[in-house]
Write a protein that holds these residues in place. Structure first.
Motif, mmCIF file in Angstrom:
data_model
loop_
_atom_site.group_PDB
_atom_site.id
_atom_site.type_symbol
_atom_site.label_atom_id
_atom_site.label_comp_id
_atom_site.label_asym_id
_atom_site.label_seq_id
_atom_site.Cartn_x
_atom_site.Cartn_y
_atom_site.Cartn_z
ATOM 1 N N GLY A 53 -28.902 95.680 19.756
ATOM 2 C CA GLY A 53 -27.933 94.471 19.612
ATOM 3 C C GLY A 53 -28.784 93.360 20.226
ATOM 4 O O GLY A 53 -29.828 93.153 20.145
ATOM 5 N N ASN A 54 -27.757 92.066 20.680
ATOM 6 C CA ASN A 54 -28.004 91.052 21.318
ATOM 7 C C ASN A 54 -27.190 90.894 22.637
ATOM 8 O O ASN A 54 -26.198 91.120 22.579
ATOM 9 C CB ASN A 54 -27.918 90.067 20.159
ATOM 10 C CG ASN A 54 -28.736 90.176 19.057
ATOM 11 O OD1 ASN A 54 -30.147 89.943 19.179
ATOM 12 N ND2 ASN A 54 -28.581 90.540 17.975
ATOM 13 N N TRP A 55 -27.954 89.969 23.409
ATOM 14 C CA TRP A 55 -27.003 89.351 24.477
ATOM 15 C C TRP A 55 -26.557 88.078 24.039
ATOM 16 O O TRP A 55 -26.939 87.166 23.334
ATOM 17 C CB TRP A 55 -27.944 89.227 25.416
ATOM 18 C CG TRP A 55 -28.393 90.302 26.540
ATOM 19 C CD1 TRP A 55 -29.561 91.151 26.210
ATOM 20 C CD2 TRP A 55 -27.698 91.036 27.430
ATOM 21 N NE1 TRP A 55 -29.787 92.117 27.004
ATOM 22 C CE2 TRP A 55 -28.711 92.236 27.612
ATOM 23 C CE3 TRP A 55 -26.380 91.079 28.105
ATOM 24 C CZ2 TRP A 55 -28.400 92.942 28.574
ATOM 25 C CZ3 TRP A 55 -26.137 91.946 28.836
ATOM 26 C CH2 TRP A 55 -27.126 92.906 29.484
ATOM 27 N N VAL A 56 -25.008 87.991 24.295
ATOM 28 C CA VAL A 56 -24.357 86.599 23.841
ATOM 29 C C VAL A 56 -23.475 86.191 25.124
ATOM 30 O O VAL A 56 -23.237 87.103 25.965
ATOM 31 C CB VAL A 56 -23.415 86.727 22.779
ATOM 32 C CG1 VAL A 56 -24.206 87.240 21.426
ATOM 33 C CG2 VAL A 56 -22.386 87.866 22.989
ATOM 34 N N ILE A 57 -23.375 84.783 25.083
ATOM 35 C CA ILE A 57 -22.606 84.287 26.287
ATOM 36 C C ILE A 57 -21.082 84.838 25.964
ATOM 37 O O ILE A 57 -20.602 84.654 24.765
ATOM 38 C CB ILE A 57 -22.666 82.843 26.585
ATOM 39 C CG1 ILE A 57 -23.962 82.357 26.928
ATOM 40 C CG2 ILE A 57 -21.566 82.430 27.275
ATOM 41 C CD1 ILE A 57 -24.514 82.526 28.381
ATOM 42 N N ASP A 58 -20.488 85.354 26.966
ATOM 43 C CA ASP A 58 -19.115 85.936 26.801
ATOM 44 C C ASP A 58 -18.247 84.792 26.972
ATOM 45 O O ASP A 58 -18.121 84.127 28.082
ATOM 46 C CB ASP A 58 -18.943 86.989 27.785
ATOM 47 C CG ASP A 58 -17.543 87.749 27.591
ATOM 48 O OD1 ASP A 58 -16.807 87.470 26.705
ATOM 49 O OD2 ASP A 58 -17.296 88.643 28.386
#
Length: 394
Positions: A53-58
């Motif tokens: 997956g990916n890291w995204v700003i929540d």
């Protein structure tokens, strides 16, 4: 003419019943994309790949579930108390798997499912880092949690409201090892490793734990055991000849420990956590290596940092992962593959904020362990989702 409506009605009823039966058989194959709030023992959703997956700003970022006051903190990882820069930013990133949802752990739900059970972490300090995260999360649901050290555990906690025990056994090589003072093969001060004997710190836990999470790897390097104080490998009480090198020795230990685990814990839910990657930049930990980053790495940067073919200082994780994956193939031990999601997070280590004045000058920056709250909380989310599914299908 009076019989036709009756015949038609009978046909419609039979057709409807057939369709209901047909679709009822199909429904388990198409689970809801939103799992229920409570685990179901009859038809939990099948597992999906939580590891890619990916890291995204929540956009819905909230404060972490625990803070610097958690009594289970280890000082060097308590980055809020140590006033590490950008802690709010570090905890604003959310791991989003490619093909499913990763739900944040609910400590009340977790401990309700795990009531009267025991969870054990066995391995090196990165499993301790993982443990501390989980303990601080679970304490939210039971503020009466008590420190717990039995059965050879290094540290842990007992949660009386749920009769749940969670503990860590420090066994950095998993196998038994000790420093010999006698001379072996012309070398004094070697470290003897008995590849077929588990370390005493976890050799007597028997069937105590319902869930076990294993790891090893960060001590399998020449910075821990230099060539003037090497590891010497024994099996059946005699030295292995020809003498294995470091990675060959690890491979032998993994094979033997996996065999022991399969034999001794046949009914235990078992995970093996793959390596937690390091993020030393510009040199290793003892060569002024640094991790003063404000952002996660980009996907295209990962191979540059971690691919062994680039011979960088952080190549160990992928090298060791290959050996672990091979060792647990066709066993009942499940891979807990947290390496890839952790590779991105060069920004989330304690770095220079270690809580002691001279720690950096003595030990260098810590670009191996993780700030808490931080990345290990995402590990806990993944572990929870897998435990929730696995215990629901038993």
């Amino acid at each position: 003419m009076a019989t036709k409506p009756s015949t038609l009605l009978t046909w419609l009823v039979l057709s409807t019943c057939s369709l209901i039966i047909f679709y009822s058989k199909l429904l388990p194959l198409y689970p809801s994309s939103k799992p229920s709030n409570t685990p179901s023992s009859s038809s939990p959703p099948p597992p999906c790949n939580l590891f890619n997956g990916n890291w995204v700003i929540d956009p819905n970022h909230r404060r972490p579930i625990y803070d610097e006051t958690c009594p289970f903190h280890r000082n060097a990882w308590n980055c809020i108390r140590n006033q590490r820069d950008n802690m709010d930013r570090i905890n604003s990133w959310k791991w989003v798997p490619d093909d499913c949802d990763l739900h944040e752990i609910d400590p009340f739900e977790f401990m309700s499912l795990m009531r009267d059970k025991r969870i054990g972490f066995i391995g090196d300090s990165l499993n301790e880092n993982f443990l501390v995260s989980l303990l601080c999360i679970l304490r939210v649901a039971d503020m009466g949690a008590k420190k717990w050290k039995r059965k050879g555990a290094w540290r842990g906690a007992y949660f009386p409201k749920f009769n749940l025990t969670v503990a860590y056994h420090r066994a950095v090589l998993l196998a038994k090892y000790n420093q010999n003072i006698e001379e072996i093969n012309g070398v004094k001060g070697v470290h003897r490793v008995d590849v077929d004997i588990p370390a005493k710190e976890w050799s007597e836990i028997g069937g105590f734990y319902d869930v076990l999470i294993f790891n090893t790897g960060h001590w399998w390097g020449y910075d821990k055991f230099p060539k003037d104080s090497p590891l010497v490998f024994y099996k059946g009480g005699t030295p292995i000849i020809p003498a294995p090198n470091m990675l060959e020795g690890l491979e032998i230990v993994l094979k033997n420990m996996v065999s022991y685990i399969e034999k001794e814990f046949p009914k235990t839910l078992k995970f093996w956590r793959l390596q937690s990657p390091r993020h030393f930049h510009g040199g290793d930990w003892n060569q002024n290596g640094s991790c003063l980053f404000n952002q996660p790495l980009q996907k295209f940067e990962l191979d540059l940092w971690f691919d062994p073919s680039n011979n960088g200082v952080n190549k160990e994780a992928r090298l060791i992962n290959k050996l672990i994956i091979k060792a647990i193939e066709e066993t009942s031990i499940e891979l807990l593959d947290l390496s890839y999601l952790s590779e991105f997070r060069a920004d989330a280590h304690p770095a220079t904020w270690l809580g002691k004045k001279d720690a950096v000058s003595v030990w260098g920056q810590d670009c191996m362990h993780w700030c808490l709250p931080g990345v290990p909380d995402t590990w806990a989310n993944v572990l929870w989702q897998l435990i929730r599914y696995r215990l629901g299908t038993r």
